[in-house]
Design an enzyme around this catalytic site. Sequence first.
Site, PDB file in Angstrom:
ATOM      1  CB  SER A 159      -0.626   0.393   1.225  1.00  0.00           C
ATOM      2  OG  SER A 159      -1.275   0.549   1.204  1.00  0.00           O
ATOM      3  CG  ASP A 212      -6.713   2.790  -7.988  1.00  0.00           C
ATOM      4  OD1 ASP A 212      -7.702   2.535  -6.603  1.00  0.00           O
ATOM      5  OD2 ASP A 212      -5.732   4.382  -7.842  1.00  0.00           O
TER       6      ASP A 212
HETATM    7  C1  S3P Z   1      -3.305   5.776  -3.667  1.00  0.00           C
HETATM    8  C2  S3P Z   1      -2.779   4.643  -3.215  1.00  0.00           C
HETATM    9  C3  S3P Z   1      -3.325   3.597  -3.720  1.00  0.00           C
HETATM   10  C4  S3P Z   1      -4.776   3.533  -4.430  1.00  0.00           C
HETATM   11  C5  S3P Z   1      -5.471   5.096  -4.129  1.00  0.00           C
HETATM   12  C6  S3P Z   1      -4.630   6.336  -3.820  1.00  0.00           C
HETATM   13  C7  S3P Z   1      -1.859   6.752  -3.377  1.00  0.00           C
HETATM   14  O1  S3P Z   1      -4.333   3.242  -2.619  1.00  0.00           O
HETATM   15  O2  S3P Z   1      -5.279   2.749  -4.916  1.00  0.00           O
HETATM   16  O3  S3P Z   1      -6.284   5.402  -5.187  1.00  0.00           O
HETATM   17  O4  S3P Z   1      -2.388   7.430  -3.801  1.00  0.00           O
HETATM   18  O5  S3P Z   1      -0.970   7.087  -2.655  1.00  0.00           O
HETATM   19  P1  S3P Z   1      -3.368   1.457  -1.539  1.00  0.00           P
HETATM   20  O6  S3P Z   1      -2.261   2.247  -0.752  1.00  0.00           O
HETATM   21  O7  S3P Z   1      -4.500   1.490  -0.662  1.00  0.00           O
HETATM   22  O8  S3P Z   1      -2.866   0.373  -2.300  1.00  0.00           O
END
Ligand code: S3P
Length: 428
Positions: free
Chosen positions: A168, A316
Site C-alpha cells: 500500500s 485502481d
Molecule cells: C493511492 C494508493 C492506492 C490507490 C489510491 C491512491 C495513493 O491505495 O488505490 O487510489 O495516492 O497513495 P493503497 O495505498 O490503499 O493501495
Amino acid sequence: MNKTIKKVSNLNGTITVPGDKSISHRAVMLGALSKGTSHITGFLNGDDCLSTISCFRQMGIEIETDGRNVTVHGKGLHGLKKPDNILDVGNSGTTLRLMTGILSAQNFMCGVTGDSSIQKRPMDRVIAPLSLMGADISGTSKNGKLCAPLTITGKKLRSIEYMLPVASAQVKSAVILAGLYAEGDTTVVEPEPTRDHTEIMLNCLGADISRTGNKIICRPVKELYAADISVPADISSAAYFITAGIICPESCITIKNVGINPTRTGILDVYGQMGADIVLSNEKTVCGERTADITVKTSQLKGTVIGGGIIPRLIDEIPVIAAAACFASGRTIIKDAQELKVKETNRIKTVVEELSKMGADIQETDDGMVINPAGNLKGAVCESHSDHRIAMSTAVAGLMASGETVIYGAECVDISFPGFFELLDSLH
Ligand code: S3P
C-alpha cells in the site's frame, strides 16, 4: 444525477484528462510542509484533492487556486497550526492516511473524519506502524477494524524498520511522512513495489529518501524547500479512454501528457499482453515523473491472467479492465486483488454486480474475478454506489452495450474526474 450512455459507433480525437490525483494530493501536503511558495500546475480540481486543500487551510496554510493552478504558501516542517475543528477528508483515503502520518508528529491534538465510505475503511494499517513510532492515535472500532473518526495527538517520534503487511502506497507514505520528523533513519520494506510519488516529490524538495530493492530509507532532514510542481495527467483517469478506444469500433484516441511512472503502468502492460494497439510518444521526465502521449486504436483483445506483483501497479484500473475483458476472446482471471475489497466500495462486489446487470459473464472470487466473453452487453439501469471508478467503468461498458445504460449517482465522477461525461461526448 443520473447519466444515460448510448452505444457508440466510434470514438476519435485527441484529449487531455485531469491531473494525477495521487500527485496532486502530495503536492499540496508537501508544499505545506516546505519553506517557501510552491506553484503547482496541472492540479486535479476534483473533490478528493479539494478536501486536502481544505484540511491544510484549516491548519493555517494559505492556498490560492483557480482550478488547475494552485499556489501553496508553505510554512516548513514545523509550521502547521492546530485546526479549530475536526478535519474532514470527505471521500479521500489518500488524504486521511497520508495526513495521519503528518499529524502524528505535530505539537497539537486534532480529530479527523470523512464521509460514510471513509468511516468504514481500515485505518489499523496506518495506526500500527505509526504507533510503533510512538504516535498516539485513537480510532473508532467498527466490525473488528479501527476506522475514522480518529483522534491524533502529536508526539516526538522514533524511527522504525517496518515491513508492510500489504502493498500500500498510502501506508508507505504515511510512515515516510512521519519519518521526516523521527530521530534516525526510518525504513519501510514493501512486499511489491507501489506508487513512489511521495519519494520522488520529497527528493525534489530536499529530502533524503533512497531505495534498494524493496527497501526505502528516509533520513531525517531539517527542512524541505518549496519547488514548482507540474502534475501530469492521471493514468487512472486516462484508463477509461484507453479502454474505450480499444473496445469501441473504428476508434483512435490520443491522450496527452499522461504520467507513465512505471509503478502505475500495469494497465498498459496487461492490455499489451491482451493484444491492444497502444503507442507511447513524446516521452519526457518532469519533476522526476515520466510522461507520454498515449495513442490507442480499436483492437481485438484476448483473455489473460492478471495477478501477483502487477496488482499494485493497476489496482485502481481493475474495474475498467474487467469491463474490457467482457469483450475479449477467451477467459480473463483477476487474482491476488483482495485489496479491492477495501477501496471506496468493495470493488470485487460492485464491479461484478454492475457488469452482470448488463449481461456480462463475470463471477466474483475471493481475491478477484473471472470474466468470460459475453457476446454483446445490453444496456441496463446501473448504480455508481457513490464510487467514482464504478461509475466511469460502467459508462465505458455502456458505450458497447445495446440500447441505453443509465447510471444512477453519476455525480461521484467529480471525485477524480470532473468533466468526464462531457469529454466522452466530445469524442463521438
Ligand atoms: C493511492 C494508493 C492506492 C490507490 C489510491 C491512491 C495513493 O491505495 O488505490 O487510489 O495516492 O497513495 P493503497 O495505498 O490503499 O493501495
